[in-house]
Design an enzyme around this catalytic site. Structure first.
Site, PDB file in Angstrom:
ATOM      1  N   THR A   1     -35.425  13.994   3.407  1.00  0.00           N
ATOM      2  CA  THR A   1     -35.386  12.532   3.412  1.00  0.00           C
ATOM      3  C   THR A   1     -34.209  12.119   4.283  1.00  0.00           C
ATOM      4  OG1 THR A   1     -33.801  12.208   1.639  1.00  0.00           O
ATOM      5  CG2 THR A   1     -36.055  12.653   0.980  1.00  0.00           C
ATOM      6  N   CYS A   2     -33.977  10.799   4.400  1.00  0.00           N
ATOM      7  CA  CYS A   2     -32.881  10.425   5.287  1.00  0.00           C
ATOM      8  C   CYS A   2     -31.522  10.734   4.677  1.00  0.00           C
ATOM      9  CB  CYS A   2     -32.992   8.972   5.704  1.00  0.00           C
ATOM     10  SG  CYS A   2     -33.250   7.863   4.350  1.00  0.00           S
TER      11      CYS A   2
ATOM     12  N   GLY B   1     -30.268 -18.988   6.557  1.00  0.00           N
ATOM     13  CA  GLY B   1     -29.592 -17.707   6.780  1.00  0.00           C
ATOM     14  C   GLY B   1     -30.474 -16.548   6.344  1.00  0.00           C
TER      15      GLY B   1
END
Lengths: 429, 277
Positions: free
Chosen positions: A49-50, A191
């Site tokens: 995985t990352c 925003g």
């Protein structure tokens, strides 16, 4: 037989190393094959995985397997071993089991308690078993890891509170309004954080979204995204009585919303509370409104405090989870041990001898006049039957064990119910 | 000695209430289904024992047992436990018990401290109207005690949210809206009971003393209490009194109730005096 775990994670390796070591999904089948042929792992799987790259496997000689694994990774990823050797961790047996259970329960994650890792682990396991790389031990190991993760989620509050600012806003709103489904949210300004929070509110089922912005066009765009309606910026103060939750993030240098705007709105809405979330810096809402009855104001810092409080809470819960994991590690090791040959043969003999002894006693009790010699004869017969009956199965499991097969041992244990400790066998998915 | 069976039952009741209350406190510190079940179970057990004690006393004295301060306190505690059990079963408001059970327990302790054997009572107390008046009044009082407890919970939670103290207690307490709504429900059920309590009381007074209303301190104070709650209900219905304002008023209202129930007898004197002090 050893269980081993080797890998890197976000704590031990920077992203530059992790990305070099990561296995692409397409490369995993080939890697699994090589792990068997070159490294000598009987059962194996790869979790990539990352945040982590890990290889789990079973082998006969853990130390040798470790060296071959490092070599294999270096050549497979074309990276000199010296570049990543210091980032690696290697665990065997008890430590390896504990590590995997902690990973599955998200105790080893960057944000403790976030549940994605369990899904990734399940996928990695599915891929490995699809390519027939897993067997009795890893299958059991992974299923146990999944059920530990489930127990941690349900028995502790590790994942119960928000750990992002935008979700913390939703959590606070729930503590004020309880049910959000009949509530109206207004966005003042557009925003990014505001939009994200608004999306969370929509996912939680708020009824209506109003959007206002200095450029009306932008307000209309955003309103369309949320299926809401746009309001002219100069009019938005007159709409304050219609809304329950307000998210503000304009670039205004001075306060846009002050007590004198909210007082009439409150009166008009019969003092039903309003929750204001001020994400703007500099702030849009006069902090004085927080002291008004029925007005609740949270700014970015307040929400950040909520988040860090929640993270602390998760850490406390993690301690309880660790205790749960420790118990499960013990149970799993107990099962692993039972797969070994000698204790199984011992247990099998013990069981058979106990039965023959019991039956013998019953029989002898019925013939009180037997001579010592006759008794001895009967005893010898009982023993011979036991030995002859057991001879073949014991030879068989011994033979298979030489080929590294644990399944016959497991089958014998199950057939004769040799596992004294019943919960080793219960399995959940 | 029948008196000893009665006190034995009441002691058991107090034990259950106390343990239930402690389980409630543990709940605040660490919620778990186990303590929550334990709390409920203990209060239920206490309630059943209490009911048995009450029934026993009823049978023993051949009159509805609220003829002295000991019996009245015990009866009030019984109603508090009953109303709490009913509400916690229907409304599922977490840790309500931690705020109500201490009151139930304290009233029970007080009642046990002044326990008395059965005494012959004046004929004015042997009336059909006694149980009617008492049941309405105590049911109303107990419901309004819930309103007060919920008001206290509301004020705490509101304070925690306003001052941004997101700790353990904040997490345990229900949302403001839940507290406000349930408090309103208890008020709108409790108020009619209170009203009926006063009306049946005055009917009974006219039969026993020959006059519906004689302005003795208890009557005066119950009227003051009634007006307080009437104002609160009116404000809620028509002027949007809610949240903090309503919570504060519901606490004041309950203080008035307690004064009417106890303060009047202990501090002032009048027709409503309990036979033993």
């Amino acid at each position: 037989m050893n269980i081993i775990t080797l890998g890197v994670n976000h704590k031990t390796a920077p992203v530059e190393i992790r990305e070099c070591l990561a296995f692409a999904d397409g490369a995993i089948p080939q890697a699994l094959q090589l792990l068997k042929e070159d490294v000598g792992l009987q059962e194996r799987m790869i979790l990539s995985t990352c945040n982590r790259v890990e290889i789990y496997g079973t082998c006969e000689d853990a130390e040798a397997a470790r060296d071959r694994l490092v070599e294999f990774i270096g050549s497979f990823q074309s990276l000199p071993a010296a570049r990543f050797a210091d980032n690696l961790y290697f665990y065997r047996d008890q430590e390896a089991v504990r590590h995997v259970f902690r990973v599955a329960s998200s105790l080893d994650s960057m944000v403790i308690g976030e549940p994605q890792i369990l899904g990734q682990l399940k996928e990695a396991f599915a891929l490995a078993s699809e390519h027939k790389a897993t067997g009795l031990i890893l299958n059991k190991f992974m299923h146990r890891a999944f059920s530990v993760a489930k127990a941690v989620r349900t028995r502790t509050k590790i994942a119960s509170s928000a750990v992002s600012v935008s979700f913390a806003a939703v959590e606070m709103a729930r503590k004020i309004f309880d049910d959000l489904s009949d509530k109206t949210v207004m966005l003042v300004g557009a925003g990014e954080m505001c939009e994200l929070a608004a999306r969370h509110f929509v996912n939680q089922g708020v009824k209506k979204v109003l959007v206002t912005n200095r450029t009306y066009q932008r307000a209309r765009q955003l309103a369309e995204e949320f299926d809401g309606s746009a309001i002219e910026f100069k009019d938005f103060h007159s709409q304050l009585d219609r809304i329950d939750i307000l998210l503000s993030s304009t670039g205004s240098p001075s306060y846009l919303i002050k007590p004198e705007h909210l007082a009439p709105a409150l009166k008009k809405r019969k003092h039903r509370p309003i929750f204001l979330i001020d994400i703007a810096v500099p702030r849009d809402v006069d902090p004085a409104v927080n002291s008004m009855d029925g007005i609740f104001l949270y700014d970015v810092d307040d929400l950040q405090d909520v988040v860090s409080e929640n993270i602390d809470h998760r850490k406390q819960e993690a301690e309880r989870a660790e205790a749960l994991v420790a118990i499960e590690v013990e149970k799993f090791l107990h099962w692993l041990e039972s797969l070994q040959l000698t204790p199984t043969i011992k247990a099998l003999r013990h069981m058979a001898e106990e039965i023959s002894q019991r039956e013998l006693e019953k029989t002898l009790a019925g013939f009180p006049d037997l001579s010592k010699k006759q008794q001895k004869k009967l005893e010898a017969m009982a023993r011979a039957i036991v030995n002859k009956l057991l001879h073949q199965p014991i030879t068989y499991i011994k033979e298979r064990a030489e080929y590294g097969e644990q399944l016959p041992v497991e089958i014998i244990r199950q057939m004769y119910k040799l596992n004294e400790d019943g919960h080793c066998e219960e399995d959940e998915s | 000695m029948t008196f000893s069976l009665y006190s034995f039952l009441l002691a058991g009741t107090l034990l259950c209430y106390t343990l239930g209350m402690l389980a409630g406190f543990v709940q605040i510190y660490r919620t778990s289904p186990k303590t929550s079940t334990a709390e409920n179970w203990l209060i239920t057990c206490g309630f059943i024992l209490h009911l048995a004690a009450f029934g026993w006393r009823f049978w023993e004295s051949r009159a509805f047992p609220v003829t002295n301060l000991h019996e009245s306190l015990s009866c009030f505690s019984l109603f508090l436990a009953g109303v709490y059990l009913w509400i916690s079963r229907t409304a599922k408001v977490s840790i309500l018990g931690s705020f109500i059970n201490p009151l139930t327990t304290i009233v029970m302790v007080w009642s046990l401290l002044i326990i008395q054997p059965v005494q012959p009572h004046p004929p004015s107390l042997q009336s059909f109207w006694l149980p009617v008046h008492v049941i309405f009044s105590f049911a109303g009082n107990a419901l309004l005690a819930m309103t007060c407890g919920l008001g206290i919970m509301y004020l705490i939670q509101e304070h925690l949210i306003k001052t941004k103290r997101i700790g353990r207690l904040f997490k345990r307490l229900p949302s403001l809206n839940q507290l406000d709504q349930l408090s309103y429900t208890c008020l709108s059920v409790g108020f009619p009971f209170l009203t009926l309590g006063i009306i049946t009381g005055s009917i009974w007074a006219s039969l026993a003393w020959g006059s519906y209303w004689s302005w003795d301190p208890k009557e005066t104070w119950s009227l003051i209490t009634w007006f307080l709650y009437a104002a609160l209900l009116h404000g809620r219905l028509n002027s949007g009194w809610r949240g903090k304002k309503a919570a504060i008023l519901s606490i004041i209202g309950f203080v008035a109730i307690m004064f009417t129930f106890l303060g009047v007898n202990l501090l002032l004197s009048g027709l409503h005096a309990y036979t033993a002090r």
